[in-house]
Design a protein around this motif. Structure first.
Motif, mmCIF file in Angstrom:
data_model
loop_
_atom_site.group_PDB
_atom_site.id
_atom_site.type_symbol
_atom_site.label_atom_id
_atom_site.label_comp_id
_atom_site.label_asym_id
_atom_site.label_seq_id
_atom_site.Cartn_x
_atom_site.Cartn_y
_atom_site.Cartn_z
ATOM 1 N N LEU A 50 0.804 -1.224 0.000
ATOM 2 C CA LEU A 50 0.000 0.000 0.000
ATOM 3 C C LEU A 50 0.830 1.264 0.000
ATOM 4 O O LEU A 50 0.284 2.361 -0.115
ATOM 5 C CB LEU A 50 -0.911 0.019 1.238
ATOM 6 C CG LEU A 50 -1.910 -1.128 1.382
ATOM 7 C CD1 LEU A 50 -2.661 -0.988 2.703
ATOM 8 C CD2 LEU A 50 -2.881 -1.158 0.221
ATOM 9 N N VAL A 51 2.141 1.137 0.124
ATOM 10 C CA VAL A 51 2.999 2.306 0.297
ATOM 11 C C VAL A 51 2.838 3.311 -0.841
ATOM 12 O O VAL A 51 2.625 4.508 -0.612
ATOM 13 C CB VAL A 51 4.472 1.875 0.419
ATOM 14 C CG1 VAL A 51 5.393 3.090 0.347
ATOM 15 C CG2 VAL A 51 4.695 1.135 1.727
ATOM 16 N N ASP A 52 2.941 2.843 -2.078
ATOM 17 C CA ASP A 52 2.849 3.761 -3.213
ATOM 18 C C ASP A 52 1.475 4.408 -3.290
ATOM 19 O O ASP A 52 1.342 5.604 -3.603
ATOM 20 C CB ASP A 52 3.150 3.015 -4.513
ATOM 21 C CG ASP A 52 4.610 2.603 -4.625
ATOM 22 O OD1 ASP A 52 5.440 3.193 -3.913
ATOM 23 O OD2 ASP A 52 4.920 1.687 -5.420
ATOM 24 N N ARG A 53 0.414 3.631 -3.016
ATOM 25 C CA ARG A 53 -0.942 4.182 -3.064
ATOM 26 C C ARG A 53 -1.136 5.225 -1.969
ATOM 27 O O ARG A 53 -1.724 6.295 -2.220
ATOM 28 C CB ARG A 53 -1.944 3.027 -2.902
ATOM 29 C CG ARG A 53 -3.405 3.436 -3.016
ATOM 30 C CD ARG A 53 -3.758 3.937 -4.406
ATOM 31 N NE ARG A 53 -3.466 2.961 -5.439
ATOM 32 C CZ ARG A 53 -4.279 1.967 -5.788
ATOM 33 N NH1 ARG A 53 -5.429 1.795 -5.170
ATOM 34 N NH2 ARG A 53 -3.956 1.158 -6.774
ATOM 35 N N LEU A 54 -0.660 4.953 -0.768
ATOM 36 C CA LEU A 54 -0.793 5.913 0.326
ATOM 37 C C LEU A 54 0.015 7.183 0.060
ATOM 38 O O LEU A 54 -0.419 8.293 0.388
ATOM 39 C CB LEU A 54 -0.336 5.275 1.641
ATOM 40 C CG LEU A 54 -1.216 4.142 2.178
ATOM 41 C CD1 LEU A 54 -0.562 3.471 3.376
ATOM 42 C CD2 LEU A 54 -2.592 4.669 2.562
ATOM 43 N N ARG A 55 1.184 7.020 -0.550
ATOM 44 C CA ARG A 55 1.998 8.187 -0.877
ATOM 45 C C ARG A 55 1.279 9.064 -1.903
ATOM 46 O O ARG A 55 1.279 10.298 -1.788
ATOM 47 C CB ARG A 55 3.355 7.749 -1.400
ATOM 48 C CG ARG A 55 4.279 8.935 -1.731
ATOM 49 C CD ARG A 55 5.644 8.479 -2.212
ATOM 50 N NE ARG A 55 6.384 7.803 -1.141
ATOM 51 C CZ ARG A 55 6.672 6.510 -1.141
ATOM 52 N NH1 ARG A 55 6.279 5.737 -2.150
ATOM 53 N NH2 ARG A 55 7.350 5.969 -0.150
ATOM 54 N N ALA A 56 0.664 8.434 -2.898
ATOM 55 C CA ALA A 56 -0.060 9.193 -3.920
ATOM 56 C C ALA A 56 -1.216 9.966 -3.300
ATOM 57 O O ALA A 56 -1.491 11.112 -3.666
ATOM 58 C CB ALA A 56 -0.563 8.251 -5.008
ATOM 59 N N ARG A 89 5.378 3.249 5.468
ATOM 60 C CA ARG A 89 6.021 4.309 4.692
ATOM 61 C C ARG A 89 7.359 4.713 5.293
ATOM 62 O O ARG A 89 8.219 5.229 4.598
ATOM 63 C CB ARG A 89 5.088 5.516 4.612
ATOM 64 C CG ARG A 89 3.857 5.267 3.756
ATOM 65 C CD ARG A 89 2.949 6.466 3.750
ATOM 66 N NE ARG A 89 3.599 7.629 3.200
ATOM 67 C CZ ARG A 89 3.098 8.860 3.317
ATOM 68 N NH1 ARG A 89 1.995 9.063 3.980
ATOM 69 N NH2 ARG A 89 3.741 9.882 2.775
ATOM 70 N N ARG A 90 7.541 4.501 6.602
ATOM 71 C CA ARG A 90 8.815 4.863 7.208
ATOM 72 C C ARG A 90 9.964 4.055 6.611
ATOM 73 O O ARG A 90 11.114 4.443 6.696
ATOM 74 C CB ARG A 90 8.751 4.644 8.731
ATOM 75 C CG ARG A 90 8.009 5.754 9.455
ATOM 76 C CD ARG A 90 8.405 5.762 10.931
ATOM 77 N NE ARG A 90 8.096 4.501 11.569
ATOM 78 C CZ ARG A 90 6.929 4.227 12.129
ATOM 79 N NH1 ARG A 90 5.950 5.103 12.065
ATOM 80 N NH2 ARG A 90 6.738 3.071 12.726
ATOM 81 N N ARG A 91 9.606 2.906 5.993
ATOM 82 C CA ARG A 91 10.655 2.098 5.389
ATOM 83 C C ARG A 91 11.044 2.622 4.009
ATOM 84 O O ARG A 91 11.989 2.151 3.399
ATOM 85 C CB ARG A 91 10.188 0.637 5.275
ATOM 86 C CG ARG A 91 10.003 -0.026 6.630
ATOM 87 C CD ARG A 91 9.852 -1.523 6.451
ATOM 88 N NE ARG A 91 8.588 -1.869 5.833
ATOM 89 C CZ ARG A 91 7.487 -2.145 6.510
ATOM 90 N NH1 ARG A 91 7.487 -2.089 7.828
ATOM 91 N NH2 ARG A 91 6.383 -2.468 5.889
ATOM 92 N N GLY A 92 10.255 3.591 3.517
ATOM 93 C CA GLY A 92 10.551 4.125 2.191
ATOM 94 C C GLY A 92 11.013 5.560 2.274
ATOM 95 O O GLY A 92 11.124 6.159 3.345
ATOM 96 N N THR A 151 6.534 9.271 6.554
ATOM 97 C CA THR A 151 6.009 9.980 7.716
ATOM 98 C C THR A 151 5.039 9.062 8.426
ATOM 99 O O THR A 151 4.623 8.036 7.901
ATOM 100 C CB THR A 151 5.270 11.273 7.295
ATOM 101 O OG1 THR A 151 4.218 10.930 6.388
ATOM 102 C CG2 THR A 151 6.216 12.234 6.613
ATOM 103 N N HIS A 152 4.667 9.450 9.635
ATOM 104 C CA HIS A 152 3.741 8.635 10.416
ATOM 105 C C HIS A 152 2.450 9.417 10.639
ATOM 106 O O HIS A 152 2.474 10.621 10.895
ATOM 107 C CB HIS A 152 4.370 8.273 11.763
ATOM 108 C CG HIS A 152 3.459 7.479 12.638
ATOM 109 N ND1 HIS A 152 3.140 6.168 12.360
ATOM 110 C CD2 HIS A 152 2.786 7.814 13.767
ATOM 111 C CE1 HIS A 152 2.314 5.720 13.293
ATOM 112 N NE2 HIS A 152 2.086 6.696 14.145
#
Length: 244
Positions: A102-108, A192-195, A199-200
């Motif tokens: 989900l990382v990329d989707r959440l970042r977008a 996301r902290r791994r990328g 941020t949290h």
């Protein structure tokens, strides 16, 4: 015609049709049919749906074996279908991946800070099966069945209808919404902290999302309203409304 499609064993001969036609036609079935414990309803259409799902499942599982079948019509496509289903059902791999996919989707979503960016994001999500504030489909015009139209409708409600967002008797339900929001964004933040640029997010972000979510149903149609109310279907020309 040798078969009418009517199951005569469902008829209740003790009830005269002129007294109660529904009971006459369905009485024996109503007395004998048992609703499964995990369902609220049952019936022939429910059975048809279940049988169809089982048939599709068998077809998909068989597709996974077609890659090694020299007589298969399209072994490559069949193998892809089988592999997709297998991946979808692999709970161990899904749980192991956690929130990372989900990382990329959440970042977008986090980076959509303007109206234009939000509109583009909703378009991208819609094309990949995601849910947004609006939906679209093509169907017949309710006022002219001889033509098909693009139908746009409001989406984005997580609760059954707009009254859940304003009626005091649903206040506890509205409050309970913030807890899963907080958990979800917290998990997303951890991933996301791994990328890069991680941020949290926590309860404050959950409250902001809930506040935004309350604004959506404010413009929603009521469950009971006249057919000519503002929320009813109103055809408009697409000229000037559609981007290339």
């Amino acid at each position: 015609m040798t078969h009418t499609g009517i199951n005569l064993s469902n008829i209740d001969p003790s009830t005269r049709p002129q007294d109660d036609l529904f009971r006459h036609v369905n009485g024996a079935w109503l007395d004998a049919e048992v609703i499964p414990d995990d369902r609220a309803v049952t019936g022939s259409f429910i059975t048809l749906r279940d049988d169809s799902e089982n048939a599709v499942k068998a077809i998909i599982e068989h597709a996974a074996t077609e890659a090694s079948n020299p007589d298969a019509e399209n072994p490559v496509l069949s193998a892809k279908i089988g592999a997709l289903y297998s991946d979808f059902m692999d709970e161990a791999a899904i749980n192991a991946a956690g929130a990372a996919p989900l990382v990329d989707r959440l970042r977008a979503i986090a980076e959509a800070t303007t109206i234009d960016a939000l509109v583009q994001l909703m378009g991208a999500l819609d094309r990949t099966g995601g849910s947004t504030l609006f939906g679209a489909y093509v169907n017949n015009d309710a006022g002219n069945p001889d033509r098909a139209l693009l139908h746009l409708f409001q989406a984005g409600l997580g609760l059954p209808d707009e009254s859940y967002y304003r009626d005091e008797k649903f206040a506890a339900i509205r409050t309970s919404l913030c807890e899963p929001y907080s958990v979800h964004v917290g998990v997303g933040g951890s991933a996301r902290r791994r990328g890069k640029g991680a941020t949290h997010h926590g309860p404050r972000d959950a409250d902001r999302r809930h506040t935004f979510g309350q604004g959506v149903p404010a413009g929603s149609a009521k469950n009971i309203q006249p057919d000519d109310a503002p929320g009813s279907p109103h055809p408009v020309a697409c000229t000037g409304h559609m981007a290339g």
